[in-house]
Design a protein around this motif. Structure first.
Motif, PDB file in Angstrom:
ATOM      1  N   UNK A   1       0.794  -1.222   0.000  1.00 32.08           N
ATOM      2  CA  UNK A   1       0.000   0.000   0.000  1.00 32.08           C
ATOM      3  C   UNK A   1       0.832   1.281   0.000  1.00 32.08           C
ATOM      4  N   UNK A   2       1.947   1.248  -0.703  1.00 31.13           N
ATOM      5  CA  UNK A   2       2.794   2.430  -0.796  1.00 31.13           C
ATOM      6  C   UNK A   2       2.229   3.385  -1.837  1.00 31.13           C
ATOM      7  N   UNK A   3       2.506   4.681  -1.664  1.00 36.17           N
ATOM      8  CA  UNK A   3       2.120   5.611  -2.739  1.00 36.17           C
ATOM      9  C   UNK A   3       2.907   5.284  -3.996  1.00 36.17           C
ATOM     10  N   UNK A   4       2.356   5.668  -5.150  1.00 40.60           N
ATOM     11  CA  UNK A   4       2.967   5.250  -6.414  1.00 40.60           C
ATOM     12  C   UNK A   4       4.417   5.663  -6.550  1.00 40.60           C
ATOM     13  N   UNK A   5       4.748   6.907  -6.069  1.00 37.14           N
ATOM     14  CA  UNK A   5       6.133   7.362  -6.277  1.00 37.14           C
ATOM     15  C   UNK A   5       7.117   6.558  -5.438  1.00 37.14           C
ATOM     16  N   UNK A   6       6.695   6.162  -4.226  1.00 36.64           N
ATOM     17  CA  UNK A   6       7.588   5.356  -3.387  1.00 36.64           C
ATOM     18  C   UNK A   6       7.751   3.971  -3.996  1.00 36.64           C
ATOM     19  N   UNK A   7       6.653   3.445  -4.520  1.00 41.55           N
ATOM     20  CA  UNK A   7       6.699   2.125  -5.139  1.00 41.55           C
ATOM     21  C   UNK A   7       7.657   2.134  -6.327  1.00 41.55           C
ATOM     22  N   UNK A   8       7.576   3.202  -7.115  1.00 42.83           N
ATOM     23  CA  UNK A   8       8.440   3.286  -8.305  1.00 42.83           C
ATOM     24  C   UNK A   8       9.912   3.363  -7.891  1.00 42.83           C
ATOM     25  N   UNK A   9      10.138   4.171  -6.847  1.00 42.89           N
ATOM     26  CA  UNK A   9      11.518   4.335  -6.384  1.00 42.89           C
ATOM     27  C   UNK A   9      12.085   2.999  -5.894  1.00 42.89           C
ATOM     28  N   UNK A  10      11.266   2.306  -5.106  1.00 41.36           N
ATOM     29  CA  UNK A  10      11.714   1.004  -4.585  1.00 41.36           C
ATOM     30  C   UNK A  10      11.961   0.033  -5.732  1.00 41.36           C
ATOM     31  N   UNK A  11      11.068   0.052  -6.695  1.00 43.10           N
ATOM     32  CA  UNK A  11      11.218  -0.858  -7.840  1.00 43.10           C
ATOM     33  C   UNK A  11      12.535  -0.584  -8.553  1.00 43.10           C
ATOM     34  N   UNK A  12      12.846   0.686  -8.741  1.00 42.85           N
ATOM     35  CA  UNK A  12      14.077   1.024  -9.462  1.00 42.85           C
ATOM     36  C   UNK A  12      15.299   0.547  -8.681  1.00 42.85           C
ATOM     37  N   UNK A  13      15.289   0.809  -7.378  1.00 42.91           N
ATOM     38  CA  UNK A  13      16.453   0.426  -6.566  1.00 42.91           C
ATOM     39  C   UNK A  13      16.609  -1.091  -6.501  1.00 42.91           C
TER      40      UNK A  13
END
Lengths: 297, 355, 253
Positions: free
Chosen positions: A60-72
């Motif tokens: 349930x992360x906000x989209x921008x945090x999810x994207x950041x985590x995905x990239x890392x």
């Protein structure tokens, strides 16, 4: 075709082309350094979308945090992949490394089937990405506009890293002459890890945008696009970042042009990339911007 | 010396035939089916080994040539009624409607069509090296698939073909054993004779060092083309058999995954050895069948474990990775079976050489 | 008529001219040396003669026939065979197989008769086997015929390469540093051996060599290259006294 539909297609083509470009860079960087087709690049791309998916839906992360985590996380996975599957074979015959790459690709795909399930999943799209913008008579989804912008930003950053930083200089050195670079005291392993990390991060960015554009996730979603990204890299001249961008745009615009020109041909869309590849390899085997190199005898 | 070898080979073949008679008696129909699938995979693995293992061309186009063989043989053997049932979206092209050939002829034509496709494809791509060849052959195999998906009135497109006649005339896996394993023996004998000829030596020279091979007067392109066409011919035969074996074919069957399956067999066995392809094909086929339980429900005593679909392929991809990372020779490297093994056996177990 | 001559042979890689306007004349049965400091363009010249590289300009004429730009295997078939500076044997194959392979070009059986082993094929196979064994005897490797060639010591690998080249029935044999890595005794033997095969097989020999004792002892004429340009040619004694050659090797004060 009216001018308006033409514009519509052009925008779509540019958008698709920038996606291809972004993902072709990952291939080209790895090839430039290791002379290896990283068959698993398309699967890294797939993993990024699933990481983003679970970050949003399960955690349930906000989209921008999810994207950041995905990239890392994807960057780390790319580094891990190189360590596990490619590094032990660095001095082996090329055929072994290639088989290892294919094996890694299948392993990731099958693990994905086991863990994520074979059924398609719908990628959750935040409301700000689903807006439609109208410019004159042309209506464009916001994602279609964002993609080229992100691509340009990523390219500028990458260009800075490769040309202006010490690590970038080392990367260029390794890709020019692996052994000489080693003798000059460059830590080859670091540079290769860094290259895989960067390439995979770009794959993650591309993957997320892909998912925003085509919001259906399946474990095999990276296979066909993965091959096309590689083809884009080859068309432009593999090992050459500008070439990858050029190849990506040619492929993206070409595909849209085929679909737009005749519905009868749209079934052959996936064949277009391969036909283009073979033509290029026959006419200019080193790709459009590639350099000639003769084997030393 | 020569005569001794001929006699030994004949004894080997006789032994295999006796074994087949026995297996035909003892195997259940289900086991016979798996045994047959193993035979088909032997043909496919050997044909890939010729191209990839002996000439050293990294070709990933096998599934495409199999598709050509399978579709050709299917369309040539299906009855008019079967074709009319299949082609309900769009009728089949008229000239194919009434064609119905005996199964052995259709299979050979399937192989020839695959060889023809290889000749057309090989002309441009065999001038490329390593990576580019890999990606271009893979590309061609995909193009063939895309074409078959879109030529509705010829291949029935994405719907595929259903109700292919089973191998042989009596519809029984036991009869099929003879057809399939007969072809296996022919393939093995042909490949062994080819590899142990001056052409086989030229192929291996190309694998070892292209520049030196050309300096010794070997026409690289011509010999690569030869191996590519011969390999694809047998891939077409194997594909045709697989189609009849499965009764149903569609373009999705001939994805890159199928090529991967054959690479798996070739690599696990040992690249560049016919013997290892044979053993590996049987072992992998049986193992894939046994491990099917991983994908479904398992019952151990009163405990029921729900398998996860895909686990089986995880095991095999992991196995491939392990072999390539830690034991690249595979089961037996480039060694071949030879009678000298038995001679040496009581004294020492030394590595067998290609005789 | 010369057996081989090159006319203004030139090759450029990017901006670099590796070999510039090279004229060579090689007559029947001569032993010719090609010498020069490292990077002078000697091997590159060999590669142009044997079709590995296509010259940027200039021509190569062999037995009166223009062979510029022909494929390597076609040139081999016309009768030019070579060895390699950094030994290129067929690594995993046996010593005998290495030589057998070089017979393939003139074998003259089609694929079908090779597979079904027709009597005429078997006859040729036997002849080729005997010819290869004879060549191996000539280079003293016949008792090692079943060894994997990479297991041989360096000097023997070089001799195997020569045997392999001879199996193509050449008229002109091109040797790229045949004495590299050999001790003085082995080098002496090699000189003797080269003369022998020249007489026995009616060969013409063109060789690159750094061992001056070998070059001066065996070559009838010598060409000297420096920075891709021919700076001298003549008999060994002429070359030894040539000021330009001395400067090229020792540098100018």
């Amino acid at each position: 075709m009216s001018f308006q539909t033409f514009l519509q297609h052009l925008v779509n083509g540019i958008s698709l082309g920038s996606l291809y470009a972004l993902l072709a860079i990952g291939y080209t960087m790895v090839y430039g350094i290791l002379r290896l087709i990283n068959f698993a690049h398309g699967d890294i791309f797939m993993l990024a979308t699933y990481i983003a998916f679970y970050s949003i839906t399960t955690f349930l992360l906000p989209w921008w945090a999810a994207f950041l985590i995905a990239i890392i996380l994807t960057a780390l996975l790319g580094i891990l992949l190189e360590r596990a599957a490619y590094r032990p074979l660095r001095n082996s015959p090329r055929i072994s490394i290639m088989i290892s790459a294919i094996g890694a690709s299948f392993l990731i795909e099958n693990l994905a089937i086991v863990f994520f399930g074979g059924r398609p999943k719908a990628f959750p799209i935040a409301p700000i990405f689903s807006k439609i913008v109208r410019i004159g008579d042309v209506s464009i989804s916001i994602v279609t506009i964002i993609i080229p912008i992100i691509t340009v930003i990523a390219l500028v950053i990458l260009n800075f890293i490769v040309n202006k930083t010490k690590t970038g200089m080392a990367m260029r050195a390794v890709s020019k002459d692996y052994d000489a670079a080693k003798l000059m005291g460059i830590n080859i392993n670091h540079i290769i890890s860094f290259t895989f990390g960067t390439g995979s991060a770009l794959a993650a960015i591309g993957g997320i945008m892909w998912a925003l554009k085509y919001p259906q996730l399946i474990p095999l979603m990276g296979v066909m696009p993965g091959l096309k990204f590689f083809i884009a890299a080859v068309i432009g001249g593999i090992g050459n970042i500008k070439g990858a961008v050029l190849g990506g745009f040619i492929l993206g615009l070409g595909e849209i042009a085929i679909v737009a020109s005749s519905p009868a041909l749209s079934g052959y869309r996936d064949a277009f990339a391969f036909i283009l590849l073979i033509i290029i390899l026959l006419v200019k085997p080193t790709g459009l911007l590639g350099q000639n190199s003769a084997e030393k005898v | 010396m020569k005569r001794e070898k001929v006699i030994q080979s004949l004894i080997s073949i006789a032994a295999v035939i006796i074994l087949l008679v026995i297996l035909n008696k003892v195997l259940t129909p289900f086991q016979a089916r798996i045994f047959n699938l193993g035979g088909i995979y032997i043909i496919l693995a050997i044909s890939m080994n010729l191209i990839n293992g002996f000439v050293g061309l990294f070709s990933l186009g096998h599934a495409g040539f199999m598709a050509v063989g399978a579709y050709t043989s299917a369309l040539l053997t299906m009855s008019r009624e079967a074709k009319e049932m299949n082609f309900f979206l769009e009728p089949i092209v008229p000239w194919l409607l009434d064609v119905q050939l005996p199964f052995p002829i259709a299979i050979i034509i399937g192989g020839l069509m695959a060889a023809l496709a290889a000749a057309l494809i090989g002309a441009p791509v065999l001038r490329l090296n390593d990576d580019y060849l890999a990606i271009a052959t893979l590309g061609f195999s995909e193009i063939i698939r895309v074409i078959f998906t879109n030529t509705q009135s010829l291949t029935n497109g994405a719907l595929g073909l259903k109700g292919l006649p089973y191998i042989g005339v009596t519809d029984s896996p036991k009869e099929a054993i003879w057809w399939i394993w007969g072809l296996v023996i022919i393939t093995i004998v042909f490949m062994v004779l080819l590899i142990n000829s001056t052409y086989g030596r030229a192929f291996k020279a190309i694998r070892e060092d292209e520049i030196a091979a050309e300096a010794m007067g070997i026409n690289l392109f011509k010999h690569k083309m030869m191996a590519f066409i011969i390999g694809s011919f047998f891939a077409g035969i194997g594909g045709a058999l697989l189609g009849h074996y499965m009764n149903t074919i569609d373009p999705l069957l001939f994805r890159y995954l199928l090529t991967f399956n054959i690479i798996l067999i070739v690599v696990l066995g040992g690249i560049g050895s016919i013997t290892s392809s044979v053993i590996s094909a049987i072992v992998v086929t049986i193992a894939q069948e046994l491990l099917r339980v991983l994908d479904g429900k398992m019952q151990i005593g009163s405990l029921i474990i729900n398998g996860v679909p895909g686990t089986r392929m995880v095991v095999f991809s992991a196995l491939l990775m392990l072999v390539i990372l830690f034991y690249q020779r595979g089961l037996m490297g480039t060694n071949e079976f030879s009678w000298s093994w038995f001679k040496k056996l009581p004294f020492k177990t030394k590595k067998a050489k290609i005789s | 008529m010369a057996l081989l001559n090159t006319d203004k042979l030139t090759i450029k890689f990017g901006g670099l001219t590796a070999v510039s306007a090279l004229d060579l004349v090689i007559n029947q049965n001569e032993i010719i040396g090609l010498i020069g400091p490292n990077g002078a363009g000697k091997t590159t010249s060999f590669n142009m003669i044997t079709g590995v590289y296509t010259p940027t300009s200039g021509t190569v004429v062999f037995e009166g026939k223009d062979i510029t730009g022909m494929k390597t295997h076609e040139i081999t078939k016309l009768g030019i065979a070579r060895t390699f500076q950094n030994i290129r044997l067929f690594g995993q194959l046996s010593v005998l197989e290495n030589v057998l392979i070089a017979n393939h070009m003139r074998f003259g059986s089609n694929l079908l008769s090779a597979v079904i082993k027709t009597p005429s094929y078997l006859k040729k196979e036997k002849a080729v086997y005997e010819k290869s064994m004879e060549l191996l005897r000539a280079v003293g490797l016949d008792d090692l015929k079943d060894e994997v060639c990479t297991s041989l010591p360096y000097g023997k690998q070089r001799r195997l390469e020569i045997a392999r080249a001879l199996a193509t029935d050449p008229k002109l044999l091109i040797l790229d540093e045949p004495a590299a890595g050999m001790n003085p005794q082995e080098s002496l033997e090699l000189m003797e051996f080269i003369r022998e095969i020249r007489d026995k097989y009616n060969l013409t020999i063109l060789m690159i060599e750094h061992h001056m004792a070998v070059v001066m002892g065996i070559c009838e004429r010598i060409y000297v290259l420096d920075y891709g340009v021919k700076i001298a040619d003549g008999t060994p004694s002429e070359i030894q006294n040539n000021q330009k050659v001395i400067e090229a090797y020792l540098g100018v004060e």
